[in-house]
Motif scaffolding. Structure first.
Motif, PDB file in Angstrom:
ATOM      1  N   ARG A   1      69.372   9.014  34.088  1.00 43.87           N
ATOM      2  CA  ARG A   1      70.099   8.322  33.002  1.00 43.87           C
ATOM      3  C   ARG A   1      69.938   9.052  31.671  1.00 43.87           C
ATOM      4  O   ARG A   1      70.903   9.279  30.933  1.00 43.87           O
ATOM      5  N   LEU A   2      68.707   9.459  31.353  1.00 41.22           N
ATOM      6  CA  LEU A   2      68.466  10.098  30.051  1.00 41.22           C
ATOM      7  C   LEU A   2      69.223  11.428  29.949  1.00 41.22           C
ATOM      8  O   LEU A   2      69.803  11.746  28.910  1.00 41.22           O
ATOM      9  N   PHE A   3      69.257  12.203  31.048  1.00 39.34           N
ATOM     10  CA  PHE A   3      69.972  13.493  30.993  1.00 39.34           C
ATOM     11  C   PHE A   3      71.487  13.293  31.030  1.00 39.34           C
ATOM     12  O   PHE A   3      72.220  14.034  30.361  1.00 39.34           O
TER      13      PHE A   3
ATOM     14  N   VAL B   1      61.815  17.802  37.130  1.00 39.43           N
ATOM     15  CA  VAL B   1      60.592  17.280  36.499  1.00 39.43           C
ATOM     16  C   VAL B   1      59.929  16.324  37.470  1.00 39.43           C
ATOM     17  O   VAL B   1      60.600  15.470  38.059  1.00 39.43           O
ATOM     18  N   GLY B   2      58.625  16.453  37.633  1.00 42.15           N
ATOM     19  CA  GLY B   2      57.920  15.518  38.512  1.00 42.15           C
ATOM     20  C   GLY B   2      56.461  15.431  38.129  1.00 42.15           C
ATOM     21  O   GLY B   2      55.904  16.376  37.575  1.00 42.15           O
ATOM     22  N   ARG B   3      55.855  14.285  38.424  1.00 49.63           N
ATOM     23  CA  ARG B   3      54.412  14.135  38.140  1.00 49.63           C
ATOM     24  C   ARG B   3      53.596  15.005  39.090  1.00 49.63           C
ATOM     25  O   ARG B   3      52.538  15.467  38.744  1.00 49.63           O
ATOM     26  N   MET B   4      54.068  15.111  40.310  1.00 54.55           N
ATOM     27  CA  MET B   4      53.415  15.972  41.320  1.00 54.55           C
ATOM     28  C   MET B   4      51.926  15.659  41.443  1.00 54.55           C
ATOM     29  O   MET B   4      51.070  16.518  41.276  1.00 54.55           O
ATOM     30  N   GLN B   5      51.660  14.384  41.768  1.00 56.15           N
ATOM     31  CA  GLN B   5      50.284  13.884  41.902  1.00 56.15           C
ATOM     32  C   GLN B   5      49.984  13.538  43.350  1.00 56.15           C
ATOM     33  O   GLN B   5      49.914  12.366  43.693  1.00 56.15           O
TER      34      GLN B   5
ATOM     35  N   ALA C   1      56.459   8.504  23.575  1.00 61.91           N
ATOM     36  CA  ALA C   1      56.585   7.041  23.516  1.00 61.91           C
ATOM     37  C   ALA C   1      58.047   6.597  23.542  1.00 61.91           C
ATOM     38  O   ALA C   1      58.359   5.504  24.021  1.00 61.91           O
ATOM     39  N   CYS C   2      58.964   7.436  23.034  1.00 70.05           N
ATOM     40  CA  CYS C   2      60.371   7.024  22.917  1.00 70.05           C
ATOM     41  C   CYS C   2      61.205   7.723  23.980  1.00 70.05           C
ATOM     42  O   CYS C   2      61.393   8.953  23.915  1.00 70.05           O
ATOM     43  N   ASN C   3      61.741   6.960  24.938  1.00 68.81           N
ATOM     44  CA  ASN C   3      62.596   7.574  25.957  1.00 68.81           C
ATOM     45  C   ASN C   3      63.794   8.297  25.348  1.00 68.81           C
ATOM     46  O   ASN C   3      64.252   9.314  25.871  1.00 68.81           O
TER      47      ASN C   3
ATOM     48  N   GLU D   1      71.368  14.516  42.365  1.00 65.40           N
ATOM     49  CA  GLU D   1      70.275  13.822  43.056  1.00 65.40           C
ATOM     50  C   GLU D   1      70.045  14.523  44.386  1.00 65.40           C
ATOM     51  O   GLU D   1      70.853  14.385  45.312  1.00 65.40           O
ATOM     52  N   PRO D   2      68.981  15.302  44.504  1.00 68.58           N
ATOM     53  CA  PRO D   2      68.789  16.047  45.753  1.00 68.58           C
ATOM     54  C   PRO D   2      68.381  15.110  46.885  1.00 68.58           C
ATOM     55  O   PRO D   2      67.782  14.065  46.625  1.00 68.58           O
ATOM     56  N   PRO D   3      68.687  15.466  48.137  1.00 64.67           N
ATOM     57  CA  PRO D   3      68.298  14.599  49.256  1.00 64.67           C
ATOM     58  C   PRO D   3      66.784  14.517  49.361  1.00 64.67           C
ATOM     59  O   PRO D   3      66.076  15.475  49.049  1.00 64.67           O
ATOM     60  N   LEU D   4      66.302  13.348  49.794  1.00 65.23           N
ATOM     61  CA  LEU D   4      64.865  13.179  50.006  1.00 65.23           C
ATOM     62  C   LEU D   4      64.513  13.611  51.424  1.00 65.23           C
ATOM     63  O   LEU D   4      65.244  13.317  52.367  1.00 65.23           O
ATOM     64  N   PHE D   5      63.406  14.301  51.571  1.00 61.92           N
ATOM     65  CA  PHE D   5      62.944  14.747  52.884  1.00 61.92           C
ATOM     66  C   PHE D   5      61.784  13.851  53.300  1.00 61.92           C
ATOM     67  O   PHE D   5      60.784  13.772  52.569  1.00 61.92           O
ATOM     68  N   ASN D   6      61.938  13.161  54.426  1.00 67.62           N
ATOM     69  CA  ASN D   6      60.830  12.393  55.012  1.00 67.62           C
ATOM     70  C   ASN D   6      60.059  11.612  53.943  1.00 67.62           C
ATOM     71  O   ASN D   6      58.836  11.708  53.838  1.00 67.62           O
TER      72      ASN D   6
ATOM     73  N   GLU E   1      54.892  18.403  50.450  1.00 69.92           N
ATOM     74  CA  GLU E   1      55.945  19.168  51.141  1.00 69.92           C
ATOM     75  C   GLU E   1      57.344  18.788  50.652  1.00 69.92           C
ATOM     76  O   GLU E   1      58.251  19.621  50.652  1.00 69.92           O
ATOM     77  N   GLY E   2      57.538  17.522  50.214  1.00 71.20           N
ATOM     78  CA  GLY E   2      58.853  17.118  49.699  1.00 71.20           C
ATOM     79  C   GLY E   2      59.222  17.923  48.459  1.00 71.20           C
ATOM     80  O   GLY E   2      60.376  18.348  48.298  1.00 71.20           O
ATOM     81  N   HIS E   3      58.246  18.138  47.560  1.00 70.66           N
ATOM     82  CA  HIS E   3      58.518  18.951  46.362  1.00 70.66           C
ATOM     83  C   HIS E   3      58.929  20.374  46.757  1.00 70.66           C
ATOM     84  O   HIS E   3      59.848  20.948  46.193  1.00 70.66           O
ATOM     85  N   LEU E   4      58.211  20.930  47.754  1.00 73.85           N
ATOM     86  CA  LEU E   4      58.538  22.309  48.172  1.00 73.85           C
ATOM     87  C   LEU E   4      59.947  22.394  48.736  1.00 73.85           C
ATOM     88  O   LEU E   4      60.703  23.316  48.425  1.00 73.85           O
TER      89      LEU E   4
END
Ligand code: NAD
Length: 178
Positions: free
Chosen positions: A107-109, A6-10, A79-81, A118-123, A14-17
């Motif tokens: 945390r929620l999942f 899940v991501g806002r993707m705003q 509204a409710c996490n 937690e996938p590695p972050l690219f650049n 390239e990191g998302h890809l």
């Protein structure tokens, strides 16, 4: 086997890809939730859910990822996490694995009994929505941070002027928006 990101993707960058490609090495199908689907036309969330769906669909096609490998589902915030995981489950195909770098999502999942990776972050210094939006605003090189098809969508929807118009506020408000 299905996994969820899940991501806002705003916007989509390239990191998302990269992360979607690495998830597809683990699972057969990936569900991509477009988070905060109700938000648009702010400096932090300039693009509509539909525009983000378009960016992602075209970027996945540009990267040779078959449409049979993914589902793209816009997800509004609630509204409710504590009920967000149930809200996601209501909207998506069934999934077993969660991939997220966001600590609240993790945390929620976890509390709902899911296996979270937690996938590695690219650049990450450059491949981040905040950096892309800042560069668009400051006439910097933002196009190298996003797939070509995403840059085409941003130009098609006049996204550069949109972000510049959204920035025409008090300086103190802008600091909060990013
Ligand atoms: P994001 O677009 O910043 O990131 C999404 C994911 O993409 C990250 O978790 C990370 O795994 C990956 N990513 C980003 N940059 C990367 C890079 N450079 N390299 C590799 N991977 C990278 O989105 P986000 O802010 O994490 O989105 C979470 C969404 O969940 C938001 O829309 C939020 O509102 C929503 N949410 C809602 C509720 C609620 O409604 N109550 C609760 C929790 C979360």
């Amino acid at each position: 086997m299905r996994g969820l990101l899940v991501g806002r993707m705003q916007p989509v960058h390239e990191g998302h890809l990269q992360v979607i490609k690495s998830i597809l090495e683990d699972v057969d199908e990936v569900i991509i939730g477009i988070g905060s689907a109700q938000l648009s036309h702010t400096l932090k969330d300039p693009f509509t859910a539909g525009e983000r769906v378009m960016m992602l669909t075209k970027a996945l096609s540009e990267n040779g990822i078959s449409a049979s490998k993914y589902y793209i589902i816009p997800v509004q915030d609630v509204a409710c996490n504590s009920i967000w995981v149930a809200h996601i489950r209501m909207l998506t195909p069934p999934f077993k694995y969660i991939y997220s770098g966001n600590s609240l999502v993790q945390r929620l999942f976890l509390e709902a009994g899911y296996e979270v990776t937690e996938p590695p972050l690219f650049n990450r210094e450059n491949y981040s929505g905040t950096e892309v939006r800042k560069r668009i605003l400051n006439n910097g090189d933002w196009e190298s941070l996003v797939p070509k098809s995403v840059a085409d969508v941003i130009r098609e929807i006049d996204g550069i002027s949109r972000i510049k118009d959204l920035s025409k506020k008090e300086v103190s408000e802008i600091a909060n928006d990013f």
